[in-house]
Design an enzyme around this catalytic site. Structure first.
Site, PDB file in Angstrom:
ATOM      1  N   THR A   1       0.814  -1.215   0.000  1.00  0.00           N
ATOM      2  CA  THR A   1       0.000   0.000   0.000  1.00  0.00           C
ATOM      3  C   THR A   1       0.848   1.266   0.000  1.00  0.00           C
ATOM      4  O   THR A   1       0.556   2.215  -0.720  1.00  0.00           O
ATOM      5  CB  THR A   1      -0.894   0.004   1.262  1.00  0.00           C
ATOM      6  OG1 THR A   1      -1.669  -1.190   1.239  1.00  0.00           O
ATOM      7  CG2 THR A   1      -1.796   1.195   1.312  1.00  0.00           C
TER       8      THR A   1
ATOM      9  N   THR B   1       2.766  -4.545   4.324  1.00  0.00           N
ATOM     10  CA  THR B   1       2.884  -4.796   5.761  1.00  0.00           C
ATOM     11  C   THR B   1       2.761  -6.279   6.133  1.00  0.00           C
ATOM     12  O   THR B   1       3.297  -6.699   7.157  1.00  0.00           O
ATOM     13  CB  THR B   1       1.814  -4.021   6.558  1.00  0.00           C
ATOM     14  OG1 THR B   1       0.527  -4.395   6.080  1.00  0.00           O
ATOM     15  CG2 THR B   1       2.014  -2.537   6.435  1.00  0.00           C
ATOM     16  N   ASP B   2       2.069  -7.065   5.306  1.00  0.00           N
ATOM     17  CA  ASP B   2       1.747  -8.432   5.737  1.00  0.00           C
ATOM     18  C   ASP B   2       2.981  -9.240   6.127  1.00  0.00           C
ATOM     19  O   ASP B   2       2.969  -9.955   7.122  1.00  0.00           O
ATOM     20  CB  ASP B   2       1.006  -9.189   4.623  1.00  0.00           C
ATOM     21  CG  ASP B   2      -0.414  -8.695   4.430  1.00  0.00           C
ATOM     22  OD1 ASP B   2      -0.806  -7.723   5.101  1.00  0.00           O
ATOM     23  OD2 ASP B   2      -1.144  -9.273   3.592  1.00  0.00           O
TER      24      ASP B   2
ATOM     25  N   LYS C   1       3.528  -8.290  12.983  1.00  0.00           N
ATOM     26  CA  LYS C   1       2.239  -7.632  12.730  1.00  0.00           C
ATOM     27  C   LYS C   1       1.174  -8.370  13.516  1.00  0.00           C
ATOM     28  O   LYS C   1       0.937  -9.552  13.282  1.00  0.00           O
ATOM     29  CB  LYS C   1       1.942  -7.671  11.223  1.00  0.00           C
ATOM     30  CG  LYS C   1       0.617  -7.014  10.837  1.00  0.00           C
ATOM     31  CD  LYS C   1       0.421  -6.987   9.324  1.00  0.00           C
ATOM     32  CE  LYS C   1      -0.924  -6.381   8.988  1.00  0.00           C
ATOM     33  NZ  LYS C   1      -1.149  -6.232   7.533  1.00  0.00           N
TER      34      LYS C   1
HETATM   35  N1  DGL Z   1      -1.274  -7.488   1.175  1.00  0.00           N
HETATM   36  C1  DGL Z   1      -0.599  -6.316   1.505  1.00  0.00           C
HETATM   37  C2  DGL Z   1       0.900  -6.447   1.429  1.00  0.00           C
HETATM   38  O1  DGL Z   1       1.460  -6.830   2.397  1.00  0.00           O
HETATM   39  C3  DGL Z   1      -1.042  -5.057   0.833  1.00  0.00           C
HETATM   40  C4  DGL Z   1      -1.394  -4.072   1.855  1.00  0.00           C
HETATM   41  C5  DGL Z   1      -0.237  -3.574   2.684  1.00  0.00           C
HETATM   42  O2  DGL Z   1       0.673  -2.945   2.200  1.00  0.00           O
HETATM   43  O3  DGL Z   1      -0.278  -3.812   3.863  1.00  0.00           O
HETATM   44  O4  DGL Z   1       1.510  -6.155   0.421  1.00  0.00           O
END
Ligand code: DGL
Length: 439
Positions: free
Chosen positions: A103, A179-180, A258
């Site tokens: 994101t 973030t995941d 996380k």
């Molecule tokens: N699925 C997520 C990722 O880790 C997209 C959203 C985010 O950046 O947290 O890429």
């Protein structure tokens, strides 16, 4: 008009002569909704029209046969013109920002609702102009993937790029990351880039920058500021500490996880304090010990062996799961995420003994996250120790897996794998386990 709409929605939108991006009013028996017409998500309900409201949130409006769509204004073609950034101030520190996806590294296309990577220096500075007062930024897109698609080869690519930047004139490196799995990547970089001379800061955002509650800009400002000036030269993760919008935590890369799907304060340091807390008035260092900027003890130690597994035990799990996976994946090592102080069912003991005899490393972490493994308390724990399971203290299970892949890439013999796994290398284990919630 297409936008993925079918049936009734498509008819109502066509009758209004509206296209994706137009401002519309949707009149239904439940109420009237004004917003910009967005594309339908592929898996969204077929009888809903998606609108972006003035407050930035997207909603799905359910329509019936007697609903109406009224076109209010035409969309202006999407034109994102980056504001010309001010000329870089040569007196400021130089920070390299690498984008890997997620994101934080994306920009919403308001016409289609899609997101796309955007990370030229101009994009960044026009999105967060404050950055130009903190550092001279050079930005590059290294990859553009959701972090759930990351794998050890991506970690290796990231590490190589950061290594070459650390050897250049930059004062610090920021990595924009989904973030995941940011905690896994942070751990991976921590083992490969040992005692870096400058900070390496991973940063993400839980809420996209088109949402009023977005954490993207402040996380990025803190990350760039830490990369530019902090005395701490470690691999870490920079994210909101709590719900307030003014404190950002800088977490040690091997201790961070996380813990919430959507909250801005999702990331916590586990079993230790964050390295530091950042506010606009400065950086408050929390860690008793940390690696200082400017040292000459940097070592680049690349390589991961993927023949490793992280297995979460649950009541009733058959040891056959481990046996089958060992065969199929030619495993050289396993991290167990056991219960409580570090247990799995005693039905695993014959399998664990066999793995030990075959030279497969098995380490124990806990599903509890907080606290440390202690396998001497109960007889089952002691039996597991006798079967060859190695307790991994208060190391996060995710970190233990990454470390195991890294250790397997540099140690052939079982005893050496065991020694390295049980030794604190970069702050991943040991120390007083802090009570839950401090991170
Ligand atoms: N699925 C997520 C990722 O880790 C997209 C959203 C985010 O950046 O947290 O890429």
């Amino acid at each position: 008009m297409d936008g993925g709409y079918t049936g009734l929605c498509r008819r109502l939108i066509s009758e209004a002569g509206a296209s994706i991006g137009d401002e519309v009013l949707v009149v239904t028996r439940k109420g009237e909704y004004r917003g910009f017409l967005m594309m339908r998500y592929e898996l969204g309900a077929a009888d809903h029209i998606v609108l972006k409201l003035a407050n930035g949130y997207n909603i799905g409006v359910k329509v019936w046969d007697d609903s109406r769509v009224v076109k209010l204004s035409e969309s202006r073609p999407p034109s994102f013109r980056a504001v010309e950034p001010p000329p870089p101030d040569p007196g400021l520190p130089h920070v390299a920002v690498i984008s890997t996806g997620g994101t934080i590294a994306s920009r919403v296309d308001y016409r289609t609702g899609g997101v796309r990577p955007a990370l030229t220096a101009s994009d960044l500075l026009s999105a967060v102009p404050e950055l130009s007062g903190i550092a001279r930024i050079s930005a590059e897109v290294l990859m553009s993937i959701y972090s759930e698609n990351m794998n050890p080869r991506n970690w290796a690519l990231m590490a190589e790029r950061v290594d070459s930047l650390l050897r250049s004139d930059v004062d610090g490196v920021v990595i924009a990351h989904g973030t995941d799995t940011m905690g896994y990547s942070a751990a991976a970089l921590s083992f490969v880039l040992q005692q870096p001379p400058k900070p390496v800061v991973l940063v993400g955002s839980q809420r996209s920058s088109d949402r009023p509650s977005s954490d993207a800009a402040l996380n990025l400002v803190a990350a760039v500021d830490i990369a530019a000036k902090a005395p701490i030269a470690e691999v870490g993760v920079c994210m909101h500490l709590g719900h307030s919008d003014d404190v950002i935590a800088f977490h040690r890369g091997v201790r961070v996880v996380k813990l919430h799907t959507s909250s801005r304060s999702a990331f916590k340091s586990v079993n230790c304090e964050p390295l530091a807390l950042w506010t606009r008035s400065g950086l408050k260092i929390q860690a008793e010990k940390y690696h200082r900027r400017g040292g000459d003890d940097y070592r680049f130690m690349p390589g991961f062996d993927e023949r490793a597994l992280l297995l979460k035990f649950y009541p009733g799990m058959s040891p056959e799961v481990l046996e089958v996976l060992r065969e199929r994946l030619c495993l050289r090592g396993v991290v167990l995420e056991g219960t409580g102080l570090g247990h799995v069912s005693s039905s695993f003991i014959p399998t664990l003994k066999r793995l030990r005899d075959e030279g497969v490393f098995v380490g124990m972490t806990s599903q509890c996250r907080y606290g440390r493994v202690d396998m001497l308390v109960y007889d089952n724990g002691r039996d597991l120790l006798r079967a060859g399971v190695v307790p991994l203290d208060n190391m996060l299970a995710e970190t233990a897996l990454v470390k195991l892949m890294w250790v397997l890439a540099r140690a052939e013999e079982y005893e050496e794998v065991k020694r390295l796994m049980a030794t604190n290398l970069v702050g991943e284990m040991g120390g007083r386990s802090m009570p839950e919630g401090v991170g």
